[in-house]
Enzyme design. Sequence first.
Site: not given
Length: 284
Positions: A175, A188
């Site tokens: 990400s 995350y």
Amino acid sequence: MTDQQQPMIHEEGLPGHESTLEPKPDWAPRYPGSGRLAGKVALISGADSGIGRAVAALYAREGADIAILYLCEHDDARKTVEIVEREGRRAIAIAGDVGDKDFCDRAVAEVIDRFGRLDVLVNNAGEQHPDKDITDISEEQLRRTFQTNIFGMFFLTQAARPHLGKGAAIINCTSVTMYQGSKELLDYSSTKGAITAFTRSLSENLVGEGIRVNAVAPGPIWTPLNPSGGASEEKLEHFGENTPMGRPGQPNEVAPSFLFLACEDSSYMSGQVLHPNGGTVVNG
């Protein structure tokens, strides 16, 4: 507390159903296929919706049979199976938790039993839970996020490894938060850093076997993950506006990166990360 946390599917509707999302994400491939994955078999985790569905659709158009791994969104998984079959390819959908090693072993065994081979592994499944303060992150959430996002990649790769031969490809989903950080996604974004390190290390481990390992680091993409509870209401209201392009991306704008890394077009690339993120410049 057990060693394995159960999926947090009760929290604010996560992981989310694409069938209920408005507007619907764009998953459809944008161009005719050219046989770049003809005769291949791909296993894609989290392929019921979002980026995973778009990758499944594009891989099928390019000639691959698809194994769809998903948690519990049966309606979305059936839709992805239909999408693959409309492209003239075979598909199976297998429900379960990638954070469970036994499930990963069983799922890969089912793929081999059904298709007889495995050529491409896409580690795409993930979860996120926004928290404004590190003290708000429960031990259960912390363990669960790591269990899904990075342990699941280890488990699936371990199960798939005996069936991957020369020319196979592994593509992991990291990400933009790994590179930029994210003040509301501490756990995350930490897993995404682990995924990038895993990708680079696994590439070094397998490159001599002729197996390439790369990753894709999407920016803000319109999938069920964020509107189903993966982002705060404030962030969702302006989702993607902070990118240079000023908008969120669509799943079918990310899928071609996964295709490139799966096929022979990227035969001289391993240990690398592609960045479909709306123009945000990052290092790495």
